[in-house]
Design a protein around this motif. Sequence first.
Motif, PDB file in Angstrom:
ATOM      1  N   ALA A 252      -6.085   4.377  -0.117  1.00 39.84           N
ATOM      2  CA  ALA A 252      -6.472   3.813   1.185  1.00 39.84           C
ATOM      3  C   ALA A 252      -7.393   4.767   1.919  1.00 39.84           C
ATOM      4  N   PHE A 260      -3.158   3.435   6.467  1.00 35.43           N
ATOM      5  CA  PHE A 260      -2.441   2.833   5.342  1.00 35.43           C
ATOM      6  C   PHE A 260      -1.978   1.415   5.661  1.00 35.43           C
ATOM      7  N   PHE A 263      -4.907  -0.939   5.449  1.00 34.20           N
ATOM      8  CA  PHE A 263      -5.293  -1.193   4.060  1.00 34.20           C
ATOM      9  C   PHE A 263      -4.390  -2.260   3.435  1.00 34.20           C
TER      10      PHE A 263
END
Length: 285
Positions: A252, A260, A263
């Motif tokens: 990511a 994160f 993503f």
Amino acid sequence: MLQFICPPMPHYIVCGEDTYPVGGKHPNRSNIGVFDLLLVTRGCLYLEENGVTYTVPANHYLILLPDQTHNTLQACRDQSHFYWLHFQTLGLWYETDNPQPVALEAEKLQYERIAYFSSYLTRTGHLKDPEIVYAQLKQLLLLQGEPSSLSQWKQQQLFHDLLLHLREDDGLPMNQPHLRVAEQSAAFLRTHYKEAISYKELSEELHFHSNYIALCMKEAFGCTPLEYVTKYRLEQAKLLLIHTDDPISKIADETGFGSFPYFIRCFNKHVGCTPKAFRMQYRSK
């Protein structure tokens, strides 16, 4: 201008050469089913296609369409020599003054193995380096006398080199400002996709207002700069998920998503599954 959606690339069929005496005429034909590329080396051809007239003098070319009627407008005034080349495509093609974007796939592909793009050719134009093109045509003629799969492969390579040379000669589509801006924007986004890119930074890099850049990309690619770079980041992430054992959080970060959770949301939205589930599809059980 002709726009071809690739792949598949246009494919070479056959070529030849002919010389017309004074008073000679190109044959009238209709719906021949292939593109007919004419490259005049000496003299001049006078042709008509569905009411549109074309004068093709020495060191110029013309592409006749496979589904139209072609007539001789008038006989040759001088002895005229030309090469002819037939080609076709199994893919989509358009005749247009305004290039159309390659439509984004409606389906959610798991791993996009094919990257579609547009190839452009003007219907008629001037050869800047005619001797290079004529040398390629002579080589194609020689290869036609070698009935082998290797010679057929070489013919296709030569043909694509010839088409690329014609595209470089006519300069299209980059002579259209909105396409040039879109290509420059796309190149910048692909180069800097790992970084956090803002519209302000893109505007400063290209020296255009961000709204104009977005309009250009929408016209050329059918998406905004943000949509473009997101899609590109996802494809890079897919490659890393398949080919590495890197933690998903690291992927990511390496593909420019930064967050994160962001993503994961993007991947779910565009791919239809989590990054972990995507990775497991390509791992041995």
